[in-house]
Design a protein around this motif. Structure first.
Motif, PDB file in Angstrom:
ATOM      1  N   UNK A 170       0.833  -1.201   0.000  1.00  0.00           N
ATOM      2  CA  UNK A 170       0.000   0.000   0.000  1.00  0.00           C
ATOM      3  C   UNK A 170       0.869   1.254   0.000  1.00  0.00           C
ATOM      4  N   UNK A 171       1.911   1.245   0.796  1.00  0.00           N
ATOM      5  CA  UNK A 171       2.793   2.399   0.881  1.00  0.00           C
ATOM      6  C   UNK A 171       3.476   2.688  -0.456  1.00  0.00           C
ATOM      7  N   UNK A 172       3.799   1.632  -1.179  1.00  0.00           N
ATOM      8  CA  UNK A 172       4.443   1.797  -2.489  1.00  0.00           C
ATOM      9  C   UNK A 172       3.429   1.945  -3.614  1.00  0.00           C
ATOM     10  N   UNK A 173       2.176   2.214  -3.233  1.00  0.00           N
ATOM     11  CA  UNK A 173       1.104   2.447  -4.207  1.00  0.00           C
ATOM     12  C   UNK A 173       0.938   1.248  -5.138  1.00  0.00           C
ATOM     13  N   UNK A 174       0.824   0.076  -4.482  1.00  0.00           N
ATOM     14  CA  UNK A 174       0.512  -1.176  -5.161  1.00  0.00           C
ATOM     15  C   UNK A 174       1.619  -1.656  -6.098  1.00  0.00           C
ATOM     16  N   UNK A 175       2.787  -1.062  -6.024  1.00  0.00           N
ATOM     17  CA  UNK A 175       3.921  -1.638  -6.740  1.00  0.00           C
ATOM     18  C   UNK A 175       4.489  -2.790  -5.919  1.00  0.00           C
ATOM     19  N   UNK A 176       5.011  -3.786  -6.599  1.00  0.00           N
ATOM     20  CA  UNK A 176       5.511  -4.960  -5.908  1.00  0.00           C
ATOM     21  C   UNK A 176       6.759  -4.607  -5.103  1.00  0.00           C
ATOM     22  N   UNK A 177       6.816  -4.983  -3.795  1.00  0.00           N
ATOM     23  CA  UNK A 177       8.038  -4.761  -3.024  1.00  0.00           C
ATOM     24  C   UNK A 177       9.217  -5.533  -3.613  1.00  0.00           C
ATOM     25  N   UNK A 178      10.411  -5.115  -3.257  1.00  0.00           N
ATOM     26  CA  UNK A 178      11.602  -5.742  -3.802  1.00  0.00           C
ATOM     27  C   UNK A 178      11.724  -7.208  -3.375  1.00  0.00           C
ATOM     28  N   UNK A 179      11.267  -7.531  -2.195  1.00  0.00           N
ATOM     29  CA  UNK A 179      11.390  -8.890  -1.677  1.00  0.00           C
ATOM     30  C   UNK A 179      10.074  -9.646  -1.855  1.00  0.00           C
ATOM     31  N   UNK A 180      10.177 -10.963  -1.950  1.00  0.00           N
ATOM     32  CA  UNK A 180       8.988 -11.792  -2.111  1.00  0.00           C
ATOM     33  C   UNK A 180       8.229 -11.877  -0.783  1.00  0.00           C
ATOM     34  N   UNK A 181       6.926 -12.172  -0.843  1.00  0.00           N
ATOM     35  CA  UNK A 181       6.157 -12.260   0.412  1.00  0.00           C
ATOM     36  C   UNK A 181       6.648 -13.360   1.334  1.00  0.00           C
ATOM     37  N   UNK A 182       7.210 -14.446   0.773  1.00  0.00           N
ATOM     38  CA  UNK A 182       7.674 -15.534   1.629  1.00  0.00           C
ATOM     39  C   UNK A 182       8.804 -15.092   2.551  1.00  0.00           C
ATOM     40  N   UNK A 183       9.578 -14.096   2.127  1.00  0.00           N
ATOM     41  CA  UNK A 183      10.627 -13.559   3.002  1.00  0.00           C
ATOM     42  C   UNK A 183      10.007 -13.026   4.298  1.00  0.00           C
ATOM     43  N   UNK A 184       8.938 -12.287   4.160  1.00  0.00           N
ATOM     44  CA  UNK A 184       8.270 -11.706   5.315  1.00  0.00           C
ATOM     45  C   UNK A 184       7.552 -12.783   6.130  1.00  0.00           C
ATOM     46  N   UNK A 185       6.922 -13.736   5.447  1.00  0.00           N
ATOM     47  CA  UNK A 185       6.188 -14.785   6.149  1.00  0.00           C
ATOM     48  C   UNK A 185       7.140 -15.635   7.002  1.00  0.00           C
ATOM     49  N   UNK A 186       8.254 -16.057   6.415  1.00  0.00           N
ATOM     50  CA  UNK A 186       9.219 -16.889   7.142  1.00  0.00           C
ATOM     51  C   UNK A 186       9.849 -16.119   8.296  1.00  0.00           C
ATOM     52  N   UNK A 187      10.177 -14.849   8.049  1.00  0.00           N
ATOM     53  CA  UNK A 187      10.744 -14.035   9.125  1.00  0.00           C
ATOM     54  C   UNK A 187       9.743 -13.880  10.265  1.00  0.00           C
ATOM     55  N   UNK A 188       8.470 -13.699   9.937  1.00  0.00           N
ATOM     56  CA  UNK A 188       7.439 -13.575  10.968  1.00  0.00           C
ATOM     57  C   UNK A 188       7.238 -14.861  11.737  1.00  0.00           C
ATOM     58  N   UNK A 189       7.290 -16.007  11.038  1.00  0.00           N
ATOM     59  CA  UNK A 189       7.117 -17.299  11.721  1.00  0.00           C
ATOM     60  C   UNK A 189       8.232 -17.525  12.735  1.00  0.00           C
ATOM     61  N   UNK A 190       9.473 -17.277  12.321  1.00  0.00           N
ATOM     62  CA  UNK A 190      10.581 -17.421  13.256  1.00  0.00           C
ATOM     63  C   UNK A 190      10.496 -16.435  14.399  1.00  0.00           C
ATOM     64  N   UNK A 191      10.059 -15.218  14.112  1.00  0.00           N
ATOM     65  CA  UNK A 191       9.919 -14.207  15.154  1.00  0.00           C
ATOM     66  C   UNK A 191       8.838 -14.581  16.158  1.00  0.00           C
ATOM     67  N   UNK A 192       7.780 -15.242  15.692  1.00  0.00           N
ATOM     68  CA  UNK A 192       6.710 -15.645  16.596  1.00  0.00           C
ATOM     69  C   UNK A 192       7.197 -16.605  17.665  1.00  0.00           C
ATOM     70  N   UNK A 193       7.934 -17.649  17.248  1.00  0.00           N
ATOM     71  CA  UNK A 193       8.459 -18.609  18.213  1.00  0.00           C
ATOM     72  C   UNK A 193       9.530 -17.980  19.087  1.00  0.00           C
TER      73      UNK A 193
END
Length: 418
Positions: free
Chosen positions: A143-166
């Protein structure tokens, strides 16, 4: 130069995801602790205070809780169950859940299931909360980038969040990293840095808010070499029993899910009332397992009591986790493994009284080996117990248990829990 730019982006992604996930998990820990303390220190003592009024009122309250949880899951089905399998589906791109909706339901319904007394943990839910937090960060960047794709893939964020949760849940950054690498699709070498930064950032947040203290203060005497053959033999035993636990839980989940859909959630109302009965007659097996661990660490606990605790916790965990209620499966299975380890240690003490075996030393190995077999994550099993005790002196003995447990489980060749 381009490679350095992507490394900085991955570090930034891990840092932001870790901070956000850590804050959400800290809120989750507050809710879970509040519900757990209310159950053990207020509700259960009130049930035994005499009279029919308190049990009747609590039974009515359990029915209300069951309907609230059922309606919440109907609104957001992806919040059902433990959460590790849902996180895997998100990372693989199989599903696309509403991240805010899953967070809301998990933060409210999972603690209420603990308040009801179910044998559910908080680890799987923490992993899913972390994954959804990572997804929320990714969507916000879009949203911040006005619907342009971020440089990193979504799985980067998902995996980082999963590890951060534990990591934030147990203040265990190494375990968060290892669990993500072992249980989720493998990423390239640079994205491991993203997961590591996310786990470390979430750990720092949790450490600043709650501090860091050992969950267990057990130390295995690694200099006494006669422990190692006993630990290896226990690893084989845990490899067999852990696989059976995973198999039976999958069968229970399939059976209870089918009946729950047929009778429109009435099964959950029955199970909530059953949880109230267990809270009244056998409170030691309720909740994630803190009450049971306290009993296991008591030196005077008899064989008969341990056997009752083992089978009671096993059956109640099957019912609680197999029903699809929002809550984790990992901490209850750790408690079952601890009970197996304690029984194994007592048996060794009886068979070899002159060796000086301590039953509590096998409690930690039981948790680690059972976790390894049931979930197929040996490195996480080792490091999680080291971080539980805040002592890496247990590393070599735990590696021995987990190695033999993992090899035995691989020979059996049955699917793990997630």
């Amino acid at each position: 130069m381009k490679q350095k730019k992507y490394i900085i982006q991955r570090i930034s992604a891990g840092f932001v995801t870790g901070i956000f996930s850590g804050l959400i998990i800290c809120l989750y820990r507050v809710f879970m602790s509040l519900c757990d303390n209310t159950l053990n220190h207020k509700i259960i003592p009130s049930l035994h205070s005499g009279g029919f009024l308190y049990p009747a009122a609590w039974g009515a309250g359990l029915l209300l809780l069951s309907r609230f949880v059922y309606r919440s899951i109907c609104l957001e089905p992806k919040a059902e169950g433990g959460g590790v399998s849902h996180s895997t589906e998100e990372i693989q791109g199989i599903t696309d859940a509403r991240w805010w909706s899953v967070l809301l339901v998990k933060l409210t319904s999972a603690p209420l299931c603990i308040l009801a007394g179910f044998s559910l943990g908080k680890t799987g839910s923490a992993v899913e909360i972390g994954t959804m937090s990572g997804k929320g960060i990714f969507r916000s960047i879009q949203v911040f980038r006005r619907h342009r794709q971020p440089h990193l893939s979504p799985t980067e964020y998902y995996c980082a969040g999963a590890g951060a949760g534990l990591s934030a849940l147990f203040c265990a950054p190494v375990s968060g990293l290892m669990f993500t690498l072992e249980k989720f699709p493998r990423r390239n070498a640079v994205s491991v840095l993203t997961i590591a930064v996310g786990s470390l950032s979430a750990f720092l947040v949790a450490h600043l808010i709650f501090g860091t203290s050992p969950i267990l203060d057990t130390i295995i005497p690694m200099q006494q070499y006669y422990y190692y053959p006993a630990l290896a033999l226990m690893g084989i035993l845990l490899g067999i029993t852990g696989k059976y636990y995973a198999f039976s839980l999958k069968r229970y989940a399939k059976l209870l899910s089918k009946y729950n859909k047929r009778i429109n959630g009435l099964l959950w109302s029955i199970l909530f009332l059953l949880a109230g009965v267990v809270c009244y007659f056998f409170p030691a097996i309720t909740g994630p397992g803190n009450n049971m661990l306290a009993l296991l660490r008591t030196p005077t606990t008899a064989y008969t009591t341990l056997v009752l605790l083992l089978f009671g916790k096993y059956l109640f965990s099957m019912i609680s986790s197999g029903s699809g209620l929002p809550g984790g499966t990992i901490f209850p299975l750790l408690t079952v493994g601890a009970c197996i380890g304690q029984l194994y240690g007592l048996a060794l003490c009886s068979l070899f009284p002159g060796t000086g075996f301590s039953p509590t030393c096998f409690l930690l190995g039981g948790m680690s080996g059972f976790f390894t077999s049931a979930l197929g994550a040996p490195l996480t099993g080792v490091f999680l117990m080291c971080e539980f005790t805040c002592c890496y002196g247990n590393l070599i003995p735990l590696c021995t248990v987990c190695l033999f447990s993992h090899l035995t489980a691989q020979l059996i060749n049955h699917k793990t829990l997630a």
